[in-house]
Design a protein around this motif. Structure first.
Motif, short mmCIF file in Angstrom:
data_model
loop_
_atom_site.label_atom_id
_atom_site.label_comp_id
_atom_site.label_asym_id
_atom_site.label_seq_id
_atom_site.Cartn_x
_atom_site.Cartn_y
_atom_site.Cartn_z
N GLU A 158 1.14 -6.67 8.15
CA GLU A 158 1.96 -5.46 8.06
C GLU A 158 2.33 -5.19 6.61
OE1 GLU A 158 6.19 -7.73 9.07
OE2 GLU A 158 5.39 -6.22 10.43
N ASN A 159 2.70 -3.96 6.35
CA ASN A 159 3.00 -3.56 4.98
C ASN A 159 4.16 -4.35 4.39
OD1 ASN A 159 1.01 -1.67 5.29
ND2 ASN A 159 2.38 0.09 5.49
N ILE A 160 4.00 -4.71 3.13
CA ILE A 160 5.04 -5.44 2.40
C ILE A 160 5.95 -4.43 1.70
CG2 ILE A 160 5.53 -7.10 0.56
CD1 ILE A 160 2.76 -8.30 1.04
N ARG A 161 7.24 -4.60 1.83
CA ARG A 161 8.20 -3.75 1.12
C ARG A 161 8.57 -4.44 -0.20
NH1 ARG A 161 10.03 0.40 4.07
NH2 ARG A 161 9.54 0.40 6.31
N TYR A 162 7.77 -4.13 -1.20
CA TYR A 162 7.89 -4.83 -2.49
C TYR A 162 9.25 -4.61 -3.14
CZ TYR A 162 2.83 -5.33 -2.05
OH TYR A 162 1.57 -5.62 -1.60
N PHE A 163 9.80 -3.42 -2.99
CA PHE A 163 11.03 -3.08 -3.69
C PHE A 163 12.29 -3.53 -2.96
CE2 PHE A 163 7.81 0.05 -4.97
CZ PHE A 163 7.77 -0.23 -6.32
N GLU A 164 12.10 -4.29 -1.88
CA GLU A 164 13.23 -4.90 -1.21
C GLU A 164 13.30 -6.39 -1.49
OE1 GLU A 164 13.16 -3.96 2.91
OE2 GLU A 164 13.23 -1.77 2.58
N SER A 165 12.43 -6.88 -2.35
CA SER A 165 12.38 -8.29 -2.72
C SER A 165 12.64 -8.44 -4.22
CB SER A 165 11.02 -8.90 -2.35
OG SER A 165 10.87 -10.17 -2.93
N ALA A 166 13.61 -9.27 -4.58
CA ALA A 166 13.93 -9.47 -5.99
C ALA A 166 12.76 -10.08 -6.75
CB ALA A 166 15.16 -10.37 -6.12
N ASN A 167 12.07 -11.03 -6.12
CA ASN A 167 10.93 -11.68 -6.79
C ASN A 167 9.80 -10.70 -7.06
OD1 ASN A 167 12.22 -14.18 -6.79
ND2 ASN A 167 11.41 -14.75 -4.79
N TRP A 168 9.53 -9.82 -6.08
CA TRP A 168 8.45 -8.86 -6.25
C TRP A 168 8.80 -7.84 -7.34
CZ3 TRP A 168 3.63 -9.07 -5.51
CH2 TRP A 168 3.07 -9.75 -4.43
N VAL A 169 10.01 -7.34 -7.34
CA VAL A 169 10.40 -6.35 -8.35
C VAL A 169 10.31 -6.94 -9.75
CG1 VAL A 169 12.30 -4.93 -9.22
CG2 VAL A 169 11.87 -5.05 -6.77
N ARG A 170 10.84 -8.14 -9.91
CA ARG A 170 10.78 -8.80 -11.22
C ARG A 170 9.33 -9.05 -11.63
NH1 ARG A 170 15.54 -13.41 -10.51
NH2 ARG A 170 17.32 -12.01 -10.80
N THR A 171 8.51 -9.44 -10.67
CA THR A 171 7.09 -9.70 -10.97
C THR A 171 6.38 -8.42 -11.40
OG1 THR A 171 7.05 -11.51 -9.37
CG2 THR A 171 4.93 -10.59 -10.04
N LEU A 172 6.65 -7.31 -10.71
CA LEU A 172 6.02 -6.04 -11.07
C LEU A 172 6.44 -5.59 -12.46
CD1 LEU A 172 6.29 -4.05 -7.69
CD2 LEU A 172 4.26 -5.10 -8.70
N VAL A 173 7.72 -5.74 -12.79
CA VAL A 173 8.20 -5.38 -14.13
C VAL A 173 7.50 -6.24 -15.18
CG1 VAL A 173 10.19 -5.36 -15.67
CG2 VAL A 173 10.43 -4.54 -13.32
N ALA A 174 7.37 -7.55 -14.90
CA ALA A 174 6.71 -8.46 -15.83
C ALA A 174 5.24 -8.10 -16.01
CB ALA A 174 6.85 -9.90 -15.32
N ILE A 175 4.57 -7.76 -14.92
CA ILE A 175 3.15 -7.38 -15.00
C ILE A 175 2.97 -6.13 -15.86
CG2 ILE A 175 1.19 -6.48 -13.66
CD1 ILE A 175 2.09 -8.31 -11.37
N MET A 176 3.84 -5.15 -15.67
CA MET A 176 3.73 -3.92 -16.45
C MET A 176 3.98 -4.17 -17.93
SD MET A 176 5.37 -0.86 -14.13
CE MET A 176 6.53 -1.83 -13.20
#
Length: 311
Positions: A158-176
């Motif tokens: 099922e779809n992951i809600r990336y912006f509801e997870s602190a780890n995912w948001v921080r990871t996306l910011v770091a990747i960018m």
């Protein structure tokens, strides 16, 4: 004879003062756009100055009260968020950039299309951070392309809600941040490696040194001054991190302010016209940046001078 000397003095032109003319623009720009705002920020931090609706309070001198209020807030939490996202992006950035810079400057590899690849890796640095953030926001939205691809290939159910997870948001910011700045870091490291005398590498190869030995015994030690510059500039940029998390999280540092940075917190005070608190946050950010930058420079350059003296 005295008349001839006087005539020669009149004809001669002194160019000593022209140097002040050429350096004047720098000092004028620095004073107007850097020194005056810096001093005014320090002054504002000592005053109560904010607006409630149409009523404007202050400016009233309150001394260090604004700083006390800042320390009572969640400033330490926002500082932690900032450094976590910076470190997550900087470590892969420096490793990736170092590998690329060694590849591109190694004469034995004889890589083709070097100029093309150098241009490609630098291109993300030319893209606006806002455009990058909007792109990632679209890609990683619940119904975005990333989830669609992962579901289609049965990687996730099922779809992951990336912006509801602190780890995912921080990871996306770091990747960018990593994607945006690794090209610039690669160019700087390449310039540093190209400044090392080629005879040192040739002598090491003749003595039978392996590529790893050459890398750790010659390249890294002699590249340390450039490393210091890269680390300090990246540290300053990390502390000033704003546009990517601001746009990606709509300025709220979601979820639950776990991606709220120091400058995002500062921006909230500016939006609310609370110039006293904004000034206090700015001063503290300036002090933190100065202390950390000086510490990094002092420690790394001490090691560099020690190793250089030992040789």
């Amino acid at each position: 004879m005295s008349d001839d000397i006087k005539k020669k003095k009149k004809k001669s032109i002194s160019y000593d003062r022209w140097g002040y003319f050429f350096i004047a623009p720098f000092f004028i720009v620095f004073i107007v756009f850097s020194l005056i705002p810096l001093v005014s920020t320090f002054v504002n931090s000592l005053f109560e100055n904010y607006r409630i609706g149409l009523e404007e309070i202050g400016p009233n001198f309150v001394g260090l009260d604004n700083f006390k209020e800042v320390f009572k807030s969640d400033i330490m939490r926002y500082t932690k968020n900032t450094f976590v996202m910076w470190i997550l992006g900087f470590i892969p950035q420096i490793i990736f950039s170092l590998v690329l810079s060694v590849w591109f400057t190694n004469s034995e590899l004889r890589l083709k299309f070097k100029q093309f690849f150098k241009t490609v890796i630098y291109m993300p640095n030319l893209i606006m951070a806002s455009a990058f953030a909007m792109l990632f926001f679209t890609l990683f939205s619940p119904d975005g392309p990333v989830n669609s691809i992962l579901v289609r290939f049965h990687v996730i159910e099922e779809n992951i809600r990336y912006f509801e997870s602190a780890n995912w948001v921080r990871t996306l910011v770091a990747i960018m941040n990593c994607l945006m700045w690794y090209g610039n870091t690669t160019i700087l490291l390449m310039a540093g490696i190209m400044g090392i005398d080629e005879s040192l590498f040739e002598a090491a190869r003749i003595d039978g040194a392996s590529p790893l030995q050459i890398f750790f015994k010659i390249t890294i030690p002699l590249l340390l001054p450039i490393f210091v510059y890269v680390i300090i500039t990246s540290l300053i940029g990390g502390i000033q991190m704003f546009d990517i998390p601001q746009i990606l999280t709509n300025g709220e540092g979601i979820p639950d302010r776990t991606s709220m940075t120091i400058i995002m917190y500062l921006n909230k005070h500016l939006v609310n016209k609370n110039y006293g608190m904004a000034g206090a946050v700015s001063v503290l950010t300036f002090v933190i940046t100065g202390i950390l930058s000086f510490s990094v420079y002092a420690i790394t350059m001490k090691q560099y001078k020690t190793s250089k003296g030992g040789r």
